[in-house]
Design a protein around this motif. Structure first.
Motif, PDB file in Angstrom:
ATOM      1  N   HIS B  58       0.474  -0.975   0.037  1.00  0.00           N
ATOM      2  CA  HIS B  58       0.115   0.253   0.040  1.00  0.00           C
ATOM      3  C   HIS B  58       1.152   1.415   0.281  1.00  0.00           C
ATOM      4  CE1 HIS B  58      -3.527   1.743   0.610  1.00  0.00           C
ATOM      5  NE2 HIS B  58      -3.481   2.917   1.187  1.00  0.00           N
ATOM      6  N   TYR B  59       1.907   1.447   0.505  1.00  0.00           N
ATOM      7  CA  TYR B  59       2.328   2.411   0.539  1.00  0.00           C
ATOM      8  C   TYR B  59       4.169   2.433   0.261  1.00  0.00           C
ATOM      9  CZ  TYR B  59      -0.121   3.484   5.257  1.00  0.00           C
ATOM     10  OH  TYR B  59      -1.474   4.084   5.234  1.00  0.00           O
ATOM     11  N   ALA B  60       4.403   1.537  -0.046  1.00  0.00           N
ATOM     12  CA  ALA B  60       5.282   1.448  -1.671  1.00  0.00           C
ATOM     13  C   ALA B  60       6.787   1.467  -0.610  1.00  0.00           C
ATOM     14  CB  ALA B  60       5.177   2.076  -2.713  1.00  0.00           C
ATOM     15  N   LEU B  61       6.818   0.384   0.344  1.00  0.00           N
ATOM     16  CA  LEU B  61       7.961  -0.031   0.948  1.00  0.00           C
ATOM     17  C   LEU B  61       8.056  -0.805   1.362  1.00  0.00           C
ATOM     18  CD1 LEU B  61       6.234   2.120   4.570  1.00  0.00           C
ATOM     19  CD2 LEU B  61       7.890   3.071   2.592  1.00  0.00           C
ATOM     20  N   ASP B  62       9.955  -1.036   0.562  1.00  0.00           N
ATOM     21  CA  ASP B  62      10.194  -3.078   0.953  1.00  0.00           C
ATOM     22  C   ASP B  62       9.485  -3.333   2.291  1.00  0.00           C
ATOM     23  OD1 ASP B  62      12.235  -4.029  -0.646  1.00  0.00           O
ATOM     24  OD2 ASP B  62      13.003  -4.428   1.903  1.00  0.00           O
ATOM     25  N   LYS B  63       9.873  -4.382   2.173  1.00  0.00           N
ATOM     26  CA  LYS B  63       9.117  -5.309   3.202  1.00  0.00           C
ATOM     27  C   LYS B  63       9.430  -4.832   4.727  1.00  0.00           C
ATOM     28  CE  LYS B  63      10.676  -9.214   1.457  1.00  0.00           C
ATOM     29  NZ  LYS B  63      10.514 -11.338   1.022  1.00  0.00           N
ATOM     30  N   SER B  64      10.976  -5.300   4.592  1.00  0.00           N
ATOM     31  CA  SER B  64      12.073  -4.897   5.505  1.00  0.00           C
ATOM     32  C   SER B  64      11.677  -3.375   6.029  1.00  0.00           C
ATOM     33  CB  SER B  64      13.341  -5.376   5.118  1.00  0.00           C
ATOM     34  OG  SER B  64      13.192  -3.894   4.088  1.00  0.00           O
ATOM     35  N   THR B  65      11.761  -3.025   5.646  1.00  0.00           N
ATOM     36  CA  THR B  65      10.597  -1.579   6.456  1.00  0.00           C
ATOM     37  C   THR B  65       9.591  -1.864   7.155  1.00  0.00           C
ATOM     38  OG1 THR B  65      12.298   0.035   4.320  1.00  0.00           O
ATOM     39  CG2 THR B  65      10.425   0.529   6.308  1.00  0.00           C
ATOM     40  N   VAL B  66       8.607  -1.963   6.620  1.00  0.00           N
ATOM     41  CA  VAL B  66       7.949  -2.303   6.973  1.00  0.00           C
ATOM     42  C   VAL B  66       7.932  -3.632   8.394  1.00  0.00           C
ATOM     43  CG1 VAL B  66       4.587  -3.281   7.174  1.00  0.00           C
ATOM     44  CG2 VAL B  66       5.946  -2.350   5.676  1.00  0.00           C
ATOM     45  N   SER B  67       8.727  -4.600   8.386  1.00  0.00           N
ATOM     46  CA  SER B  67       9.024  -5.705   9.353  1.00  0.00           C
ATOM     47  C   SER B  67       9.735  -4.484  10.813  1.00  0.00           C
ATOM     48  CB  SER B  67       9.792  -6.268   9.056  1.00  0.00           C
ATOM     49  OG  SER B  67      10.273  -6.690   9.495  1.00  0.00           O
ATOM     50  N   ARG B  68       9.995  -3.674  10.507  1.00  0.00           N
ATOM     51  CA  ARG B  68      10.762  -3.125  11.253  1.00  0.00           C
ATOM     52  C   ARG B  68      10.064  -1.895  12.003  1.00  0.00           C
ATOM     53  NH1 ARG B  68      16.844  -4.398   9.843  1.00  0.00           N
ATOM     54  NH2 ARG B  68      16.155  -4.193   7.571  1.00  0.00           N
ATOM     55  N   GLN B  69       9.153  -1.279  11.281  1.00  0.00           N
ATOM     56  CA  GLN B  69       8.083  -0.190  11.874  1.00  0.00           C
ATOM     57  C   GLN B  69       7.553  -1.062  12.587  1.00  0.00           C
ATOM     58  OE1 GLN B  69       8.202   3.163  11.352  1.00  0.00           O
ATOM     59  NE2 GLN B  69       9.946   3.378  10.168  1.00  0.00           N
ATOM     60  N   VAL B  70       6.707  -2.468  11.716  1.00  0.00           N
ATOM     61  CA  VAL B  70       5.849  -2.441  13.394  1.00  0.00           C
ATOM     62  C   VAL B  70       6.272  -3.797  14.102  1.00  0.00           C
ATOM     63  CG1 VAL B  70       4.415  -4.972  12.763  1.00  0.00           C
ATOM     64  CG2 VAL B  70       3.997  -3.642  10.654  1.00  0.00           C
ATOM     65  N   SER B  71       7.856  -3.974  14.021  1.00  0.00           N
ATOM     66  CA  SER B  71       8.204  -4.252  15.717  1.00  0.00           C
ATOM     67  C   SER B  71       8.439  -3.226  16.512  1.00  0.00           C
ATOM     68  CB  SER B  71      10.108  -4.584  14.981  1.00  0.00           C
ATOM     69  OG  SER B  71      10.182  -5.932  13.788  1.00  0.00           O
ATOM     70  N   ALA B  72       8.533  -2.037  16.002  1.00  0.00           N
ATOM     71  CA  ALA B  72       8.609  -0.743  16.935  1.00  0.00           C
ATOM     72  C   ALA B  72       7.122  -1.043  17.436  1.00  0.00           C
ATOM     73  CB  ALA B  72       9.154   0.017  15.835  1.00  0.00           C
TER      74      ALA B  72
END
Lengths: 151, 151
Positions: B58-72
């Motif tokens: 949806h936000y055109a972000l890398d899955k790794s970025t989302v993974s880290r954001q979600v972790s936070a």
DNA sequence: CTGTTCTGGTTGCATAGTACAACTAGTAGT
DNA sequence: ACTACTAGTTGTACTATGCAACCAGAACAG
């Protein structure tokens, strides 16, 4: 909620939506000229030369950030610094021919995308929309970075 | 360049300036919830739970970025992961009560900031500005992370 | 079943952009 | 001259990000 409040809600939501998309896709279109660099160059072209401090104020960036960005642009030969004879502290920034060249290239390629997005808008609406944005940004822009800045 | 092109240039530049300031002030105003985190939480609230992959798309972000954001966000207790019983790989994300609480707070304070900034605008102008933004954002669709998106 | 391929997600690494604070240097006011 | 202010630089730390390598579960072909 009255009409003005509803409009403010909409502006809030839509500006935020734009911001998040901008964030997500920043830098992907023109790797040769980052979003930051591009906007700084664009501003320089707009106003025809200004101080680093002015850039910092306009984009709500720390002066150190601008200092580094400008250094990079200078290293790339896109801007030049001219010390103000009236004030030795001040470095008036100007686009170099190379800077204008690259700016023109990126602008041209990007205009296609924007034209597509704004296709069908009457010219009068385009002008007015641009005017509103200017007014919105000017409201807190060149001066102190207050709460509402972009938020 | 004709006036329409000039207006398009201005629109891009000012929208970009806004986006940059949004990010900066969002960080200062709500250190506990960055702009990215805020939009992720907002999306979760909107759709009522989804996968990390969906957020990335949806936000055109890398899955790794989302993974880290979600972790936070999880560490902060704002979202929780529920493993999908149908597919052990999938973690369906949901807002926690704390997440909803913070999201509501930030939304409210952002709204206040917007009101202040737009104070003094004639209602007609507010209405029209909101309309332009809607039209602009709608033009690119919810998803279409190509050129015009934000850059 | 078994092996291959696909998919959701995490982690290691490198990079850009940023702020803040401490600093230098030049300017202005008393 | 002393002080206060202003423009800009540099040291440091942190966040967000992408890419690539990886792991684990799922889907499918034989």
């Amino acid at each position: 909620m009255n009409t003005a409040d509803a409009a403010i809600e909409t502006i809030h939501r839509e500006m935020t939506a734009f911001a998040r998309r901008a964030r997500a896709s920043a830098g992907r279109l023109h790797p040769e000229l980052s979003l930051v660099s591009y906007t700084l160059l664009g501003h320089l072209e707009d106003v025809g030369g200004c101080r680093a401090t002015d850039l910092a104020a306009h984009y709500a960036l720390d002066k150190s950030t601008v200092s580094r960005q400008v250094s990079a642009l200078e290293r790339a030969g896109l801007v030049e610094r001219r010390t103000d004879p009236q004030d030795q502290r001040v470095q008036v920034l100007h686009l170099t021919p190379a800077g204008m060249e690259i700016l023109a290239q990126v602008t041209a390629s990007r205009r296609v995308a924007f034209r597509e997005r704004l296709a069908g808008w009457p010219e009068e609406d385009l002008r007015q929309f641009a005017g509103y944005l200017l007014r919105y940004n000017a409201a807190g822009g060149t001066r102190r970075v207050t709460a509402a800045a972009g938020d």
